[in-house]
Each structure stands twice: as structure tokens, then as C-alpha cells.
Scaffold this motif. Sequence first.
Motif, mmCIF file in Angstrom:
data_model
loop_
_atom_site.group_PDB
_atom_site.id
_atom_site.type_symbol
_atom_site.label_atom_id
_atom_site.label_comp_id
_atom_site.label_asym_id
_atom_site.label_seq_id
_atom_site.Cartn_x
_atom_site.Cartn_y
_atom_site.Cartn_z
ATOM 1 N N LYS A 71 14.352 1.029 9.058
ATOM 2 C CA LYS A 71 13.023 0.708 8.534
ATOM 3 C C LYS A 71 11.968 1.414 9.373
ATOM 4 O O LYS A 71 11.900 1.220 10.586
ATOM 5 C CB LYS A 71 12.780 -0.800 8.589
ATOM 6 C CG LYS A 71 13.440 -1.550 7.453
ATOM 7 C CD LYS A 71 13.008 -2.993 7.455
ATOM 8 C CE LYS A 71 13.733 -3.753 6.356
ATOM 9 N NZ LYS A 71 13.435 -5.170 6.391
ATOM 10 N N PRO A 72 11.144 2.242 8.752
ATOM 11 C CA PRO A 72 10.115 2.912 9.536
ATOM 12 C C PRO A 72 8.957 1.968 9.860
ATOM 13 O O PRO A 72 8.763 0.972 9.162
ATOM 14 C CB PRO A 72 9.640 4.034 8.612
ATOM 15 C CG PRO A 72 9.960 3.567 7.247
ATOM 16 C CD PRO A 72 11.113 2.633 7.344
ATOM 17 N N VAL A 73 8.253 2.274 10.946
ATOM 18 C CA VAL A 73 7.018 1.554 11.233
ATOM 19 C C VAL A 73 5.942 2.202 10.359
ATOM 20 O O VAL A 73 5.712 3.397 10.465
ATOM 21 C CB VAL A 73 6.621 1.703 12.712
ATOM 22 C CG1 VAL A 73 5.278 1.029 12.980
ATOM 23 C CG2 VAL A 73 7.704 1.133 13.597
ATOM 24 N N VAL A 74 5.334 1.429 9.474
ATOM 25 C CA VAL A 74 4.385 2.036 8.542
ATOM 26 C C VAL A 74 2.954 1.656 8.916
ATOM 27 O O VAL A 74 2.638 0.478 9.083
ATOM 28 C CB VAL A 74 4.659 1.590 7.094
ATOM 29 C CG1 VAL A 74 3.725 2.315 6.137
ATOM 30 C CG2 VAL A 74 6.092 1.857 6.715
ATOM 31 N N ILE A 75 2.122 2.656 9.093
ATOM 32 C CA ILE A 75 0.695 2.422 9.340
ATOM 33 C C ILE A 75 -0.071 3.048 8.175
ATOM 34 O O ILE A 75 0.117 4.218 7.860
ATOM 35 C CB ILE A 75 0.230 3.100 10.648
ATOM 36 C CG1 ILE A 75 1.101 2.693 11.826
ATOM 37 C CG2 ILE A 75 -1.242 2.816 10.910
ATOM 38 C CD1 ILE A 75 0.782 1.398 12.461
ATOM 39 N N ILE A 76 -0.906 2.253 7.536
ATOM 40 C CA ILE A 76 -1.714 2.775 6.428
ATOM 41 C C ILE A 76 -3.180 2.686 6.840
ATOM 42 O O ILE A 76 -3.606 1.661 7.378
ATOM 43 C CB ILE A 76 -1.491 1.934 5.158
ATOM 44 C CG1 ILE A 76 -0.008 1.890 4.823
ATOM 45 C CG2 ILE A 76 -2.272 2.492 3.991
ATOM 46 C CD1 ILE A 76 0.327 0.933 3.716
ATOM 47 N N THR A 77 -3.936 3.737 6.628
ATOM 48 C CA THR A 77 -5.353 3.648 6.973
ATOM 49 C C THR A 77 -6.206 3.820 5.727
ATOM 50 O O THR A 77 -5.799 4.456 4.763
ATOM 51 C CB THR A 77 -5.763 4.727 7.992
ATOM 52 O OG1 THR A 77 -5.797 5.989 7.326
ATOM 53 C CG2 THR A 77 -4.837 4.793 9.158
ATOM 54 N N SER A 78 -7.376 3.212 5.767
ATOM 55 C CA SER A 78 -8.294 3.301 4.626
ATOM 56 C C SER A 78 -9.729 3.292 5.137
ATOM 57 O O SER A 78 -10.064 2.571 6.070
ATOM 58 C CB SER A 78 -8.056 2.122 3.693
ATOM 59 O OG SER A 78 -9.201 1.878 2.922
ATOM 60 N N ASN A 79 -10.540 4.134 4.506
ATOM 61 C CA ASN A 79 -11.957 4.190 4.900
ATOM 62 C C ASN A 79 -12.848 3.363 3.992
ATOM 63 O O ASN A 79 -14.059 3.486 4.017
ATOM 64 C CB ASN A 79 -12.457 5.631 4.847
ATOM 65 C CG ASN A 79 -12.038 6.406 6.054
ATOM 66 O OD1 ASN A 79 -11.841 5.828 7.117
ATOM 67 N ND2 ASN A 79 -11.892 7.693 5.907
ATOM 68 N N GLN A 80 -12.239 2.589 3.138
ATOM 69 C CA GLN A 80 -12.971 1.748 2.187
ATOM 70 C C GLN A 80 -13.858 2.550 1.243
ATOM 71 O O GLN A 80 -14.947 2.104 0.898
ATOM 72 C CB GLN A 80 -13.852 0.739 2.910
ATOM 73 C CG GLN A 80 -13.104 -0.145 3.856
ATOM 74 C CD GLN A 80 -14.047 -0.851 4.777
ATOM 75 O OE1 GLN A 80 -14.550 -0.256 5.713
ATOM 76 N NE2 GLN A 80 -14.318 -2.098 4.509
#
Lengths: 408, 295
Positions: free
Chosen positions: B167-176
Amino acid sequence: MAVKRELNEKDYQKRSQNLIKRILLFANLLRSNRVPVSMKNELDAMAALKYVNIESRFEFYMALRSTMLVSHKYFPIFDQLFDSFWKTEDNFPDTCGGDTEDQICSPNPETDPENKNTAQKAEQNETGDETAGEIMKEASEEEDSPPSEETPLPTYSLSTPFREKDFEDVRPEELYIYDELFKSLRINIKEKKGRRFKSSSKGKIIDFQKSIRQSRQKGGEIIDIYKKEKKPKRSKLVLLADVSGSMDIYSTFLIKFIYELQKHLRDTETFVFGAQLKRITDLINYRSIKVALSLLSHNVLFWSGGTNLGGSFMQFNETYGGKLRKKSRILVILSDGWDKGDIDLLKKQMSVFKKGFKKIIWLNPNLKYDNYEPLCMGMAAAMPYVDYFLPCHNLKTLEVFVELIKKI
Amino acid sequence: MEKLLSTEQIKRAMKEDSYVCDNQLAFVIYLSLAMEKPLLLEGEPGVGKTEVAKVLSNILDRKLIRLQCYEGLDATSTICEWNYAKQLLKIKTTDVCGQSYQLDDIFSEEFLIPRPLLMALRSKEKVVLLIDEIDRADEEFEAFLLEILSDFQITIPEMGTIKAVNKPVVIITSNQVRELHDALKRRCLYHYIDYPSPEREIEIIKTKNPAINDHLAKKISGIMAKLRNQEFYKRPGVAETLDWSQALTILEKEDIDEELMDLTCGCLFKFKEDVRRFKDMKTEVLMGSGTGLEG
């Protein structure tokens, strides 16, 4: 970092069950304050507790916050509710969850005492005065009980007279009907197709150029057939709403309308003005209109003040104009045109608008009078630059406006 | 199974990797590692969301696979593509040699070009998967991600369902830029990275730019705190602070004056209107900016 406790098995189980129930109650409390918490969020929160030291308030707080919330907009209200709900027992006062009198926290006066009760009960539960089963039963009974007899649901037959009723004549007890009616406005504008093409897998037209170009990579064999469709043309809105004293009766309704507009139309930018101008796009970007309204009243300090059309428009042009003044955008001004400012300045700003925007629409509630003429100085000065001049005193006229922006 | 890092250890390790993070962020990272759930980071541009994934891959010593989202990004370009040229060559060579071939032969592993998502799922070693600026991608793509985020698997018509080896470590980013769908948010842990407090900003400046003197760092953070209270179209983030402090170090300045602010305002603001507003208010901002901490 599993929690290690020196408890016997039975006691431990009872405690953890109590905790689960309290978390569910807390989630209910959040929901009744219009914070969206789904069942999945609740399950995640409980799963997260396995990994934290629940005796540390910080870790417990962060575990709940990161699993239950889906937007930072809800952080302040979450903090408030968390503090009142999860008080430690030694400094725990009689009421719980009820001492927050802020408007955001209790949007509905009817639900507030209920929150108090559930929270109180939950606390008793912790001390073991009542069995957990009873609490859950009572809590659910309270939720099931009808909210009140005197609030009839709006029906379709009702809505027709309300559509044509002047906002000025709406009685406070009829306001809730309008909340529903605003929601049913068909703002969902189907995107108009432009003349240009974009490649699209769902398109119906074959993009020969691209198919042949791509085939060159593969030795001239056309393997993929690329398709294209017409590129949608979006009209984006910039709304400038007058909230000065003269617009008082209408501003409540118009803000609700703006809220719905912004919800449905992507990239709408909203500003309110009176003596000065303020950008409120982020403030009304909430799921609940009540939260949005109370935030507005906290943040917009010049509500019901004087009007300075020219000055406010200049402020807009100087601060946001470069970014927002585009030929793809439609400028919508909601104002009655009463102005105490500099008329020449207003004319100058309107001409800047005229050059920059695709179209200018002016919504004026005074247009409801048949013999209305734009005589007041502000309105008269702005008139030559306005493309569409429409009334906005009832729901029907707003529908006309919505239809218009679908066509432009 | 590798040992789980505690919140304190994460914080310390990130500090060593010159990322100053607060307790909240460190704790959410800990929780996301412990629960093996994706972490959704939101925040204003330039507060260091992407950096979290980079630093995390460093401290966990895992490979970083980055998927930069953009409008029009679709599933095929993120999972896998067939190597058409190679397939054609294969067909032609077998034709020339007079051999027969099965259709399955040319749809085998040999002709598959894995893209970020497939790479992350099939990787033998553990990886950090960064899905950057997801709000730029279309809503369809967001929906497509749901399967990966909840079950760590993807379904490819030709190959069936592929489950994650690790299972990968998942980071999701968003600038809204736009509101993300609830379904996506529900599958993640959520954290909002705010602008840092003046104290922490000083720490960040010093960590990233050790050459700077205390007085200047303090003054910069004071000015930034004041600027962020003002109405700008785009408020300066931490990235801008660091650019500015670096510029001042290169210029070998010991103190900030109005002239210097004029010269270097391009580090802080990127819009014409913002630059002008900044120039108008620079005297006011400069006055007592050294007291940013006390105030």
C-alpha cells in the motif's frame, strides 16, 4: 501507540462502548449544526482512535478533526462544539453544548435545546446514572418527534403566488418558503457550445488531423481514431451587490439568490459594496446559507450604510479589475442606483467596465414601478453603459434574469 | 513490517530535512501512516503542501511517485499505455519471419508502459504517491481515483483488477480552486495547512536560509504577518517569504528599508494591482514590523 489501561476486560469493554456512543452523539451534534459528517467519517474516527492516546486531548481532538471534517471551513464551529461537548468531568458545568450562543452554532433555535439534552444525557451516561440503551432510545425518540406543527411544507400550488410577490411584502414567517423556492430556480445553466473544437474521447466528430498525425509515430498505420467535440463556452459572472441602506429590504433576498448562483456557476466572483467594496466569494462559499449569512454579518461592516457607487467601482477596478475584467465575463450589478458619491468618477468607472466586460447587466428593484425612469443621478449616469436593465423585485423577475444569462 | 514513527519522531525527522511542521500536521501524518489512509492537504498556494510529500519520501526512505494533475488529465495517461510502435514492429517482424503469433502475445507485459498510478501499485518496494493539485483535474478523473483511494486497486479492461503489492503512502494536495467531491474527501484524512505563526515562520526562514541574521528574520516574519492581514488578490505564502529572504541574503542586506522593498517586491507579489497596493502601504507595513512578534 496503543492505549494501555490497567482495567479488567468487562470494565474496559463497557468504557469503550460508552466512548463509541459518545462519538456518535458528537457526530449527531455536528450534523445538527450543519456540518456534514457521513457514516464513513464516523467509522474512520473510531478506527483512528486505535492509534492515538485518547488520554491526550490534543491527539483525540486531531483524530476526530482529521477524520470527520471535509473542509477547513468547519474548523471554527468544530472547535466550539468540541470544547463544549468533550469537557473534562471536573470542570463540567450543568449545561453542555448549550452555552455556545453564537448564531453559527445554533442556526435553528428549535434544535438547540435538543442538543443540550442529548449532550447532557451523554454526560450522565459517562457517570453511569442511566444505561446507555435508554439514552440512545430517548435520543432517537427526540429526533423522531415532529419538529413543530405550525410549519407546513411548501407545495407547488403555493409557489405560484409567491413567485410574483414583491420581496418588499414578504412577511418574516414566509421566509422559509423562499429558501426552498430559491433552491428550485433552474440556475444549472447548460453550457453553450462554442465554435472551436477540443479533442474528446466522448466526441462524435472524428479528428482526422490528430489521427493521422498520431499514426506517423506508428509507421503510418491508423490505430487510434481520435475524436473531437465543440468546446463549451462558459459565461462567468462577476456580481456586484449593493448592500447600502436603500437596498435593505431586498439585500436579504438578493444575497440568498447570489448564494444559489455562486453554488451552481463555477468561477463566479461576488462582491458587496456600500461605502466601500468587499470580496465575499469565499465567505458565501458555504454549504449552508445560514452559516454564510452569519459570516457575512460578522465580516461586512458597512451593511446598511451609505452608497458610493463610483468609489466602490474604482476600488474594484484597481484591486481586482486586472484579473477579473475579461471579455469572457458578464458583469452583474444589483443596485437601485442611489448614490452619494462623485458622478464623474462613476461614469469613468462604468466606461472601464464597458470596455472590459462582455456585457453589463443592471438589476434594479425599483424597475417594478411602471412609470420608473432612471432619474436619480447615479442611475442616470450609469445607464448609457448598461446592456440589459432588468427588475429584481420578485422571484419571477430573477427567473427572467437566469434565462437571460443562459442566452448571452 | 517496519516500525511506525511517532508524532514526535516525524516532527524531528522533518525538521532535520529542513521542513518545520507543527504538531497538528505531524500528528495527521502519523495517523495517515498508521491507518494507511490517504491524506488530503488543503491550503493557500505556497504553504508547503507538495513539500510534505517530498520530505516524507525522504524520511521514510521511499521512492516518490508524483502525478501532477491538469485539466484534461485522463485515466489512460495515469495508469498505463500500450507501446504501439513496439507492438507494430513485433507484428511486422513475425510476419516477415513467417512465424504465427497470438493476439495475446502483443498485449503482454512486454508492451505495457506503466504510468504513475500503476507504478505505485505494482512497485515491489513501498512508495509515496503524490497526487498534486487534484483540483486542476476534471471531476471525472476525481471519480476515477475513488477506487484507488479506498481499496488501493485499479481495474484495467485488458488486464483485470490490479491490487497494490504494497500500500503506497498517498498524499493529495489541493489549492481549493474548486470544491472537491465529498466521495473523494470521505476516503481521505483531511488537514488544512494555514499560514505559519510568526514564531514558526522565523524558524522556517532560519532552517531554509541559515545565513540570515536573527534581526532580519524577525523583521521579515513581522512584515509577512502584516501583509497577510491585508486584502490582496494573492497573499504571499511561505514560498514567497523564502524567496524574499534569499534575495535579501544575496543582496547582503542587514536591514529592510523602503527602497529595498520597492526593488524586491517582485519576490512577494505577482499581480500588478497587488504590487501597487504593496508600494502604497510599504511605509505603514515597515513601521514597527520588527515588533511583529510582540504584537
